[in-house]
Motif scaffolding. Structure first.
Motif, PDB file in Angstrom:
ATOM      1  N   GLY A  99       0.841  -1.183   0.000  1.00 18.67           N
ATOM      2  CA  GLY A  99       0.000   0.000   0.000  1.00 18.67           C
ATOM      3  C   GLY A  99       0.879   1.237   0.000  1.00 18.67           C
ATOM      4  N   PHE A 100       0.403   2.318  -0.627  1.00 19.21           N
ATOM      5  CA  PHE A 100       1.200   3.539  -0.742  1.00 19.21           C
ATOM      6  C   PHE A 100       0.412   4.744  -0.241  1.00 19.21           C
ATOM      7  CE2 PHE A 100       2.677   0.771  -4.211  1.00 19.21           C
ATOM      8  CZ  PHE A 100       4.025   0.698  -3.905  1.00 19.21           C
ATOM      9  N   VAL A 101       1.122   5.613   0.484  1.00 16.35           N
ATOM     10  CA  VAL A 101       0.578   6.902   0.902  1.00 16.35           C
ATOM     11  C   VAL A 101       1.633   7.940   0.568  1.00 16.35           C
ATOM     12  CG1 VAL A 101      -0.345   8.292   2.785  1.00 16.35           C
ATOM     13  CG2 VAL A 101      -0.700   5.817   2.791  1.00 16.35           C
ATOM     14  N   PHE A 102       1.277   8.912  -0.270  1.00 16.20           N
ATOM     15  CA  PHE A 102       2.233   9.900  -0.740  1.00 16.20           C
ATOM     16  C   PHE A 102       1.889  11.292  -0.215  1.00 16.20           C
ATOM     17  CE2 PHE A 102       2.062   6.595  -4.038  1.00 16.20           C
ATOM     18  CZ  PHE A 102       3.401   6.261  -4.145  1.00 16.20           C
ATOM     19  N   GLN A 103       2.879  12.156  -0.233  1.00 18.90           N
ATOM     20  CA  GLN A 103       2.678  13.540   0.219  1.00 18.90           C
ATOM     21  C   GLN A 103       1.590  14.231  -0.600  1.00 18.90           C
ATOM     22  OE1 GLN A 103       6.273  15.867   0.511  1.00 18.90           O
ATOM     23  NE2 GLN A 103       5.209  17.797   0.218  1.00 18.90           N
ATOM     24  N   ALA A 104       1.549  13.957  -1.893  1.00 19.39           N
ATOM     25  CA  ALA A 104       0.613  14.645  -2.785  1.00 19.39           C
ATOM     26  C   ALA A 104      -0.729  13.924  -2.915  1.00 19.39           C
ATOM     27  CB  ALA A 104       1.243  14.817  -4.164  1.00 19.39           C
ATOM     28  N   PHE A 105      -0.971  12.910  -2.079  1.00 18.68           N
ATOM     29  CA  PHE A 105      -2.225  12.160  -1.996  1.00 18.68           C
ATOM     30  C   PHE A 105      -2.429  11.212  -3.181  1.00 18.68           C
ATOM     31  CE2 PHE A 105      -3.612  16.529  -0.331  1.00 18.68           C
ATOM     32  CZ  PHE A 105      -3.018  16.318   0.904  1.00 18.68           C
ATOM     33  N   ASN A 106      -2.156  11.689  -4.425  1.00 13.36           N
ATOM     34  CA  ASN A 106      -2.288  10.855  -5.629  1.00 13.36           C
ATOM     35  C   ASN A 106      -3.688  10.265  -5.797  1.00 13.36           C
ATOM     36  OD1 ASN A 106       0.401  11.450  -5.886  1.00 13.36           O
ATOM     37  ND2 ASN A 106       1.049   9.360  -6.290  1.00 13.36           N
ATOM     38  N   LEU A 107      -4.704  11.085  -5.554  1.00 17.01           N
ATOM     39  CA  LEU A 107      -6.081  10.665  -5.786  1.00 17.01           C
ATOM     40  C   LEU A 107      -6.517  11.115  -7.178  1.00 17.01           C
ATOM     41  CD1 LEU A 107      -7.649  11.716  -2.357  1.00 17.01           C
ATOM     42  CD2 LEU A 107      -6.695   9.486  -2.995  1.00 17.01           C
ATOM     43  N   GLY A 155      -7.270  18.836   2.819  1.00 20.36           N
ATOM     44  CA  GLY A 155      -6.045  18.063   2.670  1.00 20.36           C
ATOM     45  C   GLY A 155      -6.001  16.873   3.613  1.00 20.36           C
ATOM     46  N   GLY A 156      -6.419  17.076   4.848  1.00 24.68           N
ATOM     47  CA  GLY A 156      -6.419  15.977   5.802  1.00 24.68           C
ATOM     48  C   GLY A 156      -7.380  14.868   5.405  1.00 24.68           C
ATOM     49  N   GLN A 157      -8.536  15.257   4.883  1.00 22.02           N
ATOM     50  CA  GLN A 157      -9.499  14.255   4.433  1.00 22.02           C
ATOM     51  C   GLN A 157      -8.969  13.496   3.219  1.00 22.02           C
ATOM     52  OE1 GLN A 157     -12.802  16.906   3.890  1.00 22.02           O
ATOM     53  NE2 GLN A 157     -13.605  16.574   5.953  1.00 22.02           N
ATOM     54  N   GLN A 158      -8.303  14.204   2.311  1.00 18.10           N
ATOM     55  CA  GLN A 158      -7.720  13.520   1.152  1.00 18.10           C
ATOM     56  C   GLN A 158      -6.664  12.505   1.581  1.00 18.10           C
ATOM     57  OE1 GLN A 158      -6.868  15.871  -2.513  1.00 18.10           O
ATOM     58  NE2 GLN A 158      -7.579  17.618  -1.316  1.00 18.10           N
ATOM     59  N   GLN A 159      -5.854  12.858   2.581  1.00 22.56           N
ATOM     60  CA  GLN A 159      -4.841  11.916   3.041  1.00 22.56           C
ATOM     61  C   GLN A 159      -5.479  10.731   3.754  1.00 22.56           C
ATOM     62  OE1 GLN A 159      -2.239  10.874   2.012  1.00 22.56           O
ATOM     63  NE2 GLN A 159      -0.548  12.088   2.839  1.00 22.56           N
ATOM     64  N   ARG A 160      -6.615  10.953   4.406  1.00 25.20           N
ATOM     65  CA  ARG A 160      -7.340   9.830   5.012  1.00 25.20           C
ATOM     66  C   ARG A 160      -7.865   8.893   3.932  1.00 25.20           C
ATOM     67  NH1 ARG A 160     -10.298  11.263  10.477  1.00 25.20           N
ATOM     68  NH2 ARG A 160      -8.904  12.831  11.327  1.00 25.20           N
ATOM     69  N   VAL A 161      -8.350   9.459   2.830  1.00 24.39           N
ATOM     70  CA  VAL A 161      -8.791   8.631   1.707  1.00 24.39           C
ATOM     71  C   VAL A 161      -7.612   7.820   1.172  1.00 24.39           C
ATOM     72  CG1 VAL A 161      -9.685   8.657  -0.657  1.00 24.39           C
ATOM     73  CG2 VAL A 161     -10.711  10.147   1.088  1.00 24.39           C
ATOM     74  N   ILE A 174       2.672  -1.005   4.263  1.00 21.52           N
ATOM     75  CA  ILE A 174       2.268   0.307   3.779  1.00 21.52           C
ATOM     76  C   ILE A 174       3.509   1.194   3.768  1.00 21.52           C
ATOM     77  CG2 ILE A 174       0.974   2.409   4.315  1.00 21.52           C
ATOM     78  CD1 ILE A 174      -1.211   0.665   5.474  1.00 21.52           C
ATOM     79  N   PHE A 175       3.812   1.763   2.604  1.00 17.90           N
ATOM     80  CA  PHE A 175       4.927   2.690   2.460  1.00 17.90           C
ATOM     81  C   PHE A 175       4.369   4.107   2.378  1.00 17.90           C
ATOM     82  CE2 PHE A 175       6.649  -1.297   0.868  1.00 17.90           C
ATOM     83  CZ  PHE A 175       7.898  -1.337   1.498  1.00 17.90           C
ATOM     84  N   ALA A 176       4.843   4.967   3.269  1.00  9.70           N
ATOM     85  CA  ALA A 176       4.354   6.345   3.335  1.00  9.70           C
ATOM     86  C   ALA A 176       5.520   7.298   3.095  1.00  9.70           C
ATOM     87  CB  ALA A 176       3.717   6.614   4.696  1.00  9.70           C
ATOM     88  N   ASP A 177       5.433   8.091   2.028  1.00 11.51           N
ATOM     89  CA  ASP A 177       6.505   9.005   1.641  1.00 11.51           C
ATOM     90  C   ASP A 177       6.112  10.425   2.029  1.00 11.51           C
ATOM     91  OD1 ASP A 177       8.738  10.161   0.581  1.00 11.51           O
ATOM     92  OD2 ASP A 177       8.394   9.510  -1.478  1.00 11.51           O
ATOM     93  N   GLY A 181       3.724  15.958   4.764  1.00 10.58           N
ATOM     94  CA  GLY A 181       4.467  17.089   4.208  1.00 10.58           C
ATOM     95  C   GLY A 181       3.595  18.209   3.672  1.00 10.58           C
ATOM     96  N   ALA A 182       2.370  17.882   3.210  1.00  8.88           N
ATOM     97  CA  ALA A 182       1.490  18.898   2.632  1.00  8.88           C
ATOM     98  C   ALA A 182       0.402  19.334   3.604  1.00  8.88           C
ATOM     99  CB  ALA A 182       0.857  18.361   1.348  1.00  8.88           C
ATOM    100  N   LEU A 183       0.529  18.937   4.872  1.00  5.84           N
ATOM    101  CA  LEU A 183      -0.522  19.200   5.857  1.00  5.84           C
ATOM    102  C   LEU A 183      -0.031  20.148   6.941  1.00  5.84           C
ATOM    103  CD1 LEU A 183      -1.727  15.502   6.314  1.00  5.84           C
ATOM    104  CD2 LEU A 183      -2.662  17.216   4.743  1.00  5.84           C
ATOM    105  N   ASP A 184      -0.970  20.874   7.553  1.00  3.91           N
ATOM    106  CA  ASP A 184      -0.597  21.675   8.716  1.00  3.91           C
ATOM    107  C   ASP A 184      -0.304  20.751   9.885  1.00  3.91           C
ATOM    108  OD1 ASP A 184      -3.071  21.309  10.451  1.00  3.91           O
ATOM    109  OD2 ASP A 184      -3.999  22.199   8.674  1.00  3.91           O
TER     110      ASP A 184
END
Length: 252
Positions: A99-107, A155-161, A174-177, A181-184
């Motif tokens: 699984g991947f989680v990126f700074q830019a969300f990639n949705l 932004g926080g909701q997008q990262q949750r998605v 899960i790899f998280a890069d 980085g894009a969140l407060d």
């Protein structure tokens, strides 16, 4: 010079690398991003990777995740050697086990949150486990956002998605890069808490690249990289210990 950390017993490793090197370019312009790294990632643990810019931390994560190929050395996801697979085989393994989680969300902006969450399963031709999907969606606080498109989410909701998408396949790792980085800071702390929860409550394995000592302190273990080599590690870190370790890399 080859720098290693002793891997954990094989049965407990979710991912591992043996004598890994990665060189970009050729001749006088060649850059060695990784220089003989051997490391084990323990299953059901939260591992953070830190180091100065150019230390090789993102390169190491990409190689462990099968997103890039090493110049030499071997990479394993569980008992599967990624470095022995064809591109087609590697794609199947990534869809099933990573699984991947990126700074830019990639949705995908044209898809709803639910469609984005289900996308890896759709691509793999796999069905959704409704009970697991509901558990993940409820646990990440997305129940009333599933019909929204990314542009309608914070932004926080997008990262949750993005995290729900990573969790839905029940990956081995899960790899998280730079996931915060894009969140407060407040929203980033919420995302880190959810990553921590995925390890503690859902038995996931998380590997996170970060430059933020506060983020790294959420992990069980921090791997420190410098000049393409493992420069040390911390277990059960706190923020002060992480800051001091990173300062030590700078002094070295």
């Amino acid at each position: 010079m080859t720098t290693t950390t002793e891997p954990r017993p094989a049965a407990t490793l979710a991912a591992s690398a043996l004598d890994l090197t990665k060189t970009y370019g050729r001749g006088e312009t060649a850059v060695r991003a990784l220089d003989g790294v051997s490391v084990g990632i323990e299953a059901q643990q939260f591992t953070a990777i830190m180091g100065p810019s150019g230390s090789g931390k993102s390169t190491l994560m990409h190689l462990l995740a099968g997103l890039d190929s090493p110049t030499s050395g071997r990479v394993f996801l569980g008992d599967t050697e990624l470095t022995s697979l064809s591109d087609a085989q590697l794609t199947k393994v990534r869809r099933r086990a990573v699984g991947f989680v990126f700074q830019a969300f990639n949705l995908l902006p044209t898809l709803t949150a639910r469609q984005n969450i289900r996308l890896p399963l759709d691509l793999a031709g796999r069905g959704v486990d409704p009970s697991w999907e509901q558990l993940v969606v409820d646990g990440l606080g997305l129940t009333d956002r599933l019909g929204h498109r990314p542009g309608e989410l914070s932004g926080g909701q997008q990262q949750r998605v993005a995290l729900a998408r990573a969790l839905l396949t029940r990956p081995e790792v899960i790899f998280a890069d730079e996931p915060t980085g894009a969140l407060d800071s407040a929203t980033g702390a919420e995302v880190l808490a959810l990553l921590r929860r995925s390890v503690d409550q859902w038995d996931q394995t998380v590997v996170m690249v970060t430059h933020d000592p506060n983020a790294a302190a959420v992990a069980d273990r921090v791997l420190l990289l410098a000049d393409g080599q493992i420069a040390g590690e911390l277990t059960n870190p706190d923020v002060d210990a992480v800051i001091e370790a990173v300062r030590g890399l700078g002094r070295a």
